[in-house]
Design a protein around this motif. Structure first.
Motif, PDB file in Angstrom:
ATOM      1  N   SER A 151       0.818  -1.203   0.000  1.00 55.57           N
ATOM      2  CA  SER A 151       0.000   0.000   0.000  1.00 55.57           C
ATOM      3  C   SER A 151       0.859   1.264   0.000  1.00 55.57           C
ATOM      4  O   SER A 151       0.611   2.211  -0.751  1.00 55.57           O
ATOM      5  CB  SER A 151      -0.921  -0.002   1.225  1.00 55.57           C
ATOM      6  N   LEU A 152       1.901   1.277   0.825  1.00 51.23           N
ATOM      7  CA  LEU A 152       2.780   2.446   0.908  1.00 51.23           C
ATOM      8  C   LEU A 152       3.525   2.699  -0.394  1.00 51.23           C
ATOM      9  O   LEU A 152       3.785   3.848  -0.760  1.00 51.23           O
ATOM     10  CB  LEU A 152       3.778   2.270   2.058  1.00 51.23           C
ATOM     11  N   ARG A 153       3.866   1.648  -1.119  1.00 54.36           N
ATOM     12  CA  ARG A 153       4.567   1.812  -2.398  1.00 54.36           C
ATOM     13  C   ARG A 153       3.763   2.684  -3.360  1.00 54.36           C
ATOM     14  O   ARG A 153       4.325   3.437  -4.160  1.00 54.36           O
ATOM     15  CB  ARG A 153       4.818   0.454  -3.050  1.00 54.36           C
ATOM     16  N   LYS A 154       2.441   2.597  -3.270  1.00 52.66           N
ATOM     17  CA  LYS A 154       1.585   3.366  -4.170  1.00 52.66           C
ATOM     18  C   LYS A 154       1.666   4.870  -3.909  1.00 52.66           C
ATOM     19  O   LYS A 154       1.281   5.674  -4.757  1.00 52.66           O
ATOM     20  CB  LYS A 154       0.133   2.902  -4.039  1.00 52.66           C
ATOM     21  N   GLU A 155       2.173   5.238  -2.726  1.00 51.77           N
ATOM     22  CA  GLU A 155       2.280   6.656  -2.386  1.00 51.77           C
ATOM     23  C   GLU A 155       3.629   7.254  -2.798  1.00 51.77           C
ATOM     24  O   GLU A 155       3.931   8.397  -2.477  1.00 51.77           O
ATOM     25  CB  GLU A 155       2.027   6.855  -0.897  1.00 51.77           C
ATOM     26  N   LYS A 156       4.445   6.459  -3.476  1.00 56.08           N
ATOM     27  CA  LYS A 156       5.694   6.898  -4.094  1.00 56.08           C
ATOM     28  C   LYS A 156       6.699   7.524  -3.116  1.00 56.08           C
ATOM     29  O   LYS A 156       7.223   8.603  -3.355  1.00 56.08           O
ATOM     30  CB  LYS A 156       5.400   7.867  -5.240  1.00 56.08           C
ATOM     31  N   PRO A 157       6.979   6.830  -2.003  1.00 58.07           N
ATOM     32  CA  PRO A 157       8.020   7.342  -1.108  1.00 58.07           C
ATOM     33  C   PRO A 157       9.404   7.203  -1.753  1.00 58.07           C
ATOM     34  O   PRO A 157       9.585   6.425  -2.691  1.00 58.07           O
ATOM     35  CB  PRO A 157       7.906   6.428   0.108  1.00 58.07           C
ATOM     36  N   ARG A 158      10.351   7.954  -1.251  1.00 58.69           N
ATOM     37  CA  ARG A 158      11.738   7.830  -1.735  1.00 58.69           C
ATOM     38  C   ARG A 158      12.249   6.423  -1.443  1.00 58.69           C
ATOM     39  O   ARG A 158      12.873   5.785  -2.278  1.00 58.69           O
ATOM     40  CB  ARG A 158      12.615   8.883  -1.054  1.00 58.69           C
ATOM     41  N   ARG A 159      11.996   5.963  -0.238  1.00 58.87           N
ATOM     42  CA  ARG A 159      12.313   4.583   0.132  1.00 58.87           C
ATOM     43  C   ARG A 159      11.494   4.196   1.350  1.00 58.87           C
ATOM     44  O   ARG A 159      11.020   5.058   2.101  1.00 58.87           O
ATOM     45  CB  ARG A 159      13.805   4.387   0.392  1.00 58.87           C
ATOM     46  N   ILE A 160      11.314   2.907   1.524  1.00 60.73           N
ATOM     47  CA  ILE A 160      10.614   2.365   2.696  1.00 60.73           C
ATOM     48  C   ILE A 160      11.634   1.612   3.546  1.00 60.73           C
ATOM     49  O   ILE A 160      12.308   0.692   3.064  1.00 60.73           O
ATOM     50  CB  ILE A 160       9.475   1.418   2.295  1.00 60.73           C
ATOM     51  N   ILE A 161      11.736   2.027   4.799  1.00 58.74           N
ATOM     52  CA  ILE A 161      12.621   1.376   5.762  1.00 58.74           C
ATOM     53  C   ILE A 161      11.726   0.692   6.797  1.00 58.74           C
ATOM     54  O   ILE A 161      10.961   1.350   7.500  1.00 58.74           O
ATOM     55  CB  ILE A 161      13.540   2.399   6.451  1.00 58.74           C
ATOM     56  N   LEU A 162      11.768  -0.608   6.843  1.00 51.86           N
ATOM     57  CA  LEU A 162      10.985  -1.365   7.823  1.00 51.86           C
ATOM     58  C   LEU A 162      11.785  -1.469   9.115  1.00 51.86           C
ATOM     59  O   LEU A 162      12.932  -1.924   9.104  1.00 51.86           O
ATOM     60  CB  LEU A 162      10.661  -2.757   7.279  1.00 51.86           C
ATOM     61  N   ALA A 163      11.181  -1.028  10.229  1.00 53.51           N
ATOM     62  CA  ALA A 163      11.869  -1.051  11.520  1.00 53.51           C
ATOM     63  C   ALA A 163      11.013  -1.786  12.540  1.00 53.51           C
ATOM     64  O   ALA A 163       9.909  -1.339  12.867  1.00 53.51           O
ATOM     65  CB  ALA A 163      12.150   0.375  11.996  1.00 53.51           C
ATOM     66  N   VAL A 164      11.498  -2.917  13.004  1.00 53.33           N
ATOM     67  CA  VAL A 164      10.762  -3.712  13.996  1.00 53.33           C
ATOM     68  C   VAL A 164      11.719  -4.226  15.067  1.00 53.33           C
ATOM     69  O   VAL A 164      12.885  -4.498  14.785  1.00 53.33           O
ATOM     70  CB  VAL A 164      10.034  -4.917  13.345  1.00 53.33           C
ATOM     71  N   PRO A 165      11.245  -4.362  16.289  1.00 55.54           N
ATOM     72  CA  PRO A 165      12.109  -4.882  17.350  1.00 55.54           C
ATOM     73  C   PRO A 165      12.495  -6.344  17.147  1.00 55.54           C
ATOM     74  O   PRO A 165      13.631  -6.734  17.406  1.00 55.54           O
ATOM     75  CB  PRO A 165      11.261  -4.708  18.619  1.00 55.54           C
ATOM     76  N   VAL A 166      11.526  -7.157  16.667  1.00 56.78           N
ATOM     77  CA  VAL A 166      11.775  -8.597  16.615  1.00 56.78           C
ATOM     78  C   VAL A 166      11.020  -9.233  15.457  1.00 56.78           C
ATOM     79  O   VAL A 166       9.913  -8.804  15.109  1.00 56.78           O
ATOM     80  CB  VAL A 166      11.397  -9.258  17.966  1.00 56.78           C
ATOM     81  N   MET A 167      11.626 -10.251  14.874  1.00 58.44           N
ATOM     82  CA  MET A 167      10.991 -11.043  13.824  1.00 58.44           C
ATOM     83  C   MET A 167      11.729 -12.367  13.718  1.00 58.44           C
ATOM     84  O   MET A 167      12.878 -12.484  14.148  1.00 58.44           O
ATOM     85  CB  MET A 167      11.017 -10.303  12.478  1.00 58.44           C
ATOM     86  N   PRO A 168      11.096 -13.405  13.157  1.00 58.79           N
ATOM     87  CA  PRO A 168      11.793 -14.696  13.024  1.00 58.79           C
ATOM     88  C   PRO A 168      12.975 -14.593  12.067  1.00 58.79           C
ATOM     89  O   PRO A 168      12.904 -13.900  11.041  1.00 58.79           O
ATOM     90  CB  PRO A 168      10.702 -15.619  12.450  1.00 58.79           C
TER      91      PRO A 168
END
Length: 222
Positions: A151-168
């Motif tokens: 969904s965010l890609r459709k808003e044409k950001p310069r880049r998307i940085i995913l930031a999460v504390p924990v993931m497998p």
């Protein structure tokens, strides 16, 4: 690694983001997934001097078992189907295209209701050409986060940085392919649920979300 609570996780993520990018972020905006992701997002937004906006993906539950996610949807109509749902499995569960369309429409209406509740009186923050830091309190299956990214890609950001504390650990490579950069504090091999990595993983209330967003938006006069 176990976090005291979501606030501490956000503070540690903020430090990691500042260390990683060190002034390289362009007009950053922190986009949080409610509810828990908003608590994690607040310290990050404070450190970056950035506004907070929301992306609100919702899972699409299976017939007769709403807890089993067969897909996810965002408010712009982006629908992501769980890749484990084969045509044969869908037929057994009674999952049809009409069912998915109907449930997606129901969830989109709920998303809009929540957005109005959380951001009453505040507008959307433009994302085109900006660095978007997408934040949640953790990733398990990741289906709703994937929908949020699409969904965010459709808003044409310069880049998307995913930031999460924990993931497998097994999900790290997959998500690196979906975003422009990934900041994760802990990626264990043994993983059963996000909550196991927090001492306090109590449910975040709507009121807490609203208060955080109000504090943030008023500081930017948005």
């Amino acid at each position: 690694m176990i976090f005291r609570d979501r606030k501490e996780a956000g503070e540690l993520l903020a430090q990691a983001i500042l260390k990683r990018f060190d002034g390289e972020l362009v007009d950053p905006i922190v986009v949080a997934i409610p509810r828990g992701g908003v608590v994690v997002a607040e310290p990050i937004a404070e450190k970056l001097g950035a506004p907070i906006d929301l992306v609100i993906p919702r899972k699409i539950g299976a017939p007769f078992n709403e807890e089993f996610a067969i897909g996810a949807v965002t408010e712009d109509g982006t629908v992501l189907i769980n890749p484990t749902i084969t045509p044969e499995f869908a037929a057994r569960l009674g999952i049809t295209e009409e069912y998915i369309r109907r449930k997606a429409a129901e969830e989109i209406a709920e998303i809009e209701r929540r957005r109005k509740k959380y951001l009453s009186g505040f507008g959307r923050v433009p994302k085109e050409g900006r660095d978007v830091i997408l934040v949640d309190d953790g990733i398990a299956t990741g289906l709703t986060v994937k929908a949020a990214i699409a969904s965010l890609r459709k808003e044409k950001p310069r880049r998307i940085i995913l930031a999460v504390p924990v993931m497998p650990a097994e999900k790290v490579g997959e998500f690196k392919e979906l975003v422009d950069d990934l900041v994760v504090l802990y990626a264990p091999v043994e993983f059963s649920a996000v909550g196991q990595f927090y001492y306090d993983f109590s449910q975040t209330s709507d009121e807490e979300v609203i208060e955080i967003l109000k504090r943030n938006r008023m500081s930017f006069n948005l």
